[in-house]
Design a protein around this motif. Structure first.
Motif, mmCIF file in Angstrom:
data_model
loop_
_atom_site.group_PDB
_atom_site.id
_atom_site.type_symbol
_atom_site.label_atom_id
_atom_site.label_comp_id
_atom_site.label_asym_id
_atom_site.label_seq_id
_atom_site.Cartn_x
_atom_site.Cartn_y
_atom_site.Cartn_z
ATOM 1 N N THR A 153 -0.912 -5.036 -10.470
ATOM 2 C CA THR A 153 0.294 -4.582 -10.982
ATOM 3 C C THR A 153 -0.722 -2.751 -11.639
ATOM 4 O O THR A 153 0.475 -2.089 -12.598
ATOM 5 N N GLU A 154 -1.595 -2.737 -11.313
ATOM 6 C CA GLU A 154 -2.483 -1.466 -11.559
ATOM 7 C C GLU A 154 -1.609 -0.534 -11.428
ATOM 8 O O GLU A 154 -1.784 -0.163 -9.903
ATOM 9 N N ARG A 180 -0.876 -8.641 -0.985
ATOM 10 C CA ARG A 180 -0.372 -9.309 -2.156
ATOM 11 C C ARG A 180 -0.985 -10.118 -2.492
ATOM 12 O O ARG A 180 -0.491 -10.362 -1.733
ATOM 13 N N GLU A 225 7.838 -7.016 -3.550
ATOM 14 C CA GLU A 225 7.513 -7.650 -4.517
ATOM 15 C C GLU A 225 9.250 -8.010 -4.858
ATOM 16 O O GLU A 225 9.556 -9.029 -5.235
#
Length: 261
Positions: A153-154, A180, A225
């Motif tokens: 998430t960074e 991920r 994503e």
């Protein structure tokens, strides 16, 4: 110490010039065994390893050495790299923080070489070493320019190592990779990997090249994503492995559902 393979001997010869860094010392039999072990361990830890762009990257690696530039998000990343190296049919190496490699020295036997991140001179040696490995087709070096594990998430913050290796290893192809790990509808999380198209650039400025590498990895994170949000591999991803629900477990769950209803 005899290493037992031409690739390992090449690595040893390169390493003798760089006493500060930790060179790889591949043991072919241990490498083969540990790669199988890594895949089995991943299969116990994850429901599936979903991959995009594997066939395309494998084709590229048949004709040229490949520098894989990836984000770094978990302790599992080295095991994923080992599994992918076998799937790509390449002689795989990876740059690793020397402090971690000193704690886990067996990773040297499967192609890890160590760099002291707080020593600029050692960093320069390690980058030359990594570039020296990229001297033939079906040879791949993984680099994680973040330098440490960071939550997915960074925002990505890349050091300039990948740009410097790309400049030194002029015949290599630069392939971005994103990784991920995600929980969804299954009991175990799934691992997602996306290889992108090679980064092509004649730019000389290392900062600009680093930014290009970062943007390329970000695009692959966006691709993952989309698949995660859709809860579907679609046509873009395929499972390198996928757990199968035991027949008895499926029947037991249906029976419990019937009783509860």
């Amino acid at each position: 110490m005899p290493l037992g393979s031409r690739a390992s001997n090449d690595t040893h010869e390169l390493g003798t010039a760089f006493s500060a860094m930790i060179p790889a010392q591949k043991w072919p039999l241990f490498d083969a065994w540990f790669c199988r072990h890594a895949r089995k361990r991943l299969a116990r830890s994850f429901h599936a390893l979903n991959v995009h762009g594997l066939a395309e990257t494998k084709s590229i690696a048949q004709d040229a050495p490949v520098l894989v530039v990836s984000n770094h998000t978990s302790w599992h990343d080295p095991l994923v790299v080992l599994a992918l190296g076998r799937a790509l049919d390449v002689d795989a190496y990876a740059m690793m923080d020397a402090k971690n490699l000193e704690k886990l020295p067996f990773f040297r036997r499967v192609g890890a070489f160590g760099v002291h991140l707080d020593d600029a001179r050692d960093g320069a040696r390690a980058l030359r070493y990594g570039a020296g490995l990229l001297d033939r087709p079906r040879r791949a070096v993984w680099i994680f320019p973040q330098g440490k594990t960071c939550p997915v998430t960074e925002p990505l913050v890349f050091r300039g190592g990948s740009a410097r290796i790309a400049k030194l290893a002029k015949g290599c192809r630069i392939v971005p990779m994103a990784v991920r790990y995600e929980h969804a509808d299954d009991e175990l999380p799934s691992a997602w990997v996306s290889f992108g198209a090679p980064v092509e650039s004649t730019e000389r400025d290392a900062g600009v090249v680093t930014a290009l590498h970062k943007s390329a990895v970000e695009r692959e994170l966006v691709r993952i994503e989309g698949a995660v949000r859709a809860r579907s591999r679609g046509d873009a991803f395929f499972p390198l492995f996928e757990a199968k629900t035991p027949w008895f477990g499926t029947m037991a769950e249906r029976a419990l559902g019937w009783l509860a209803g």
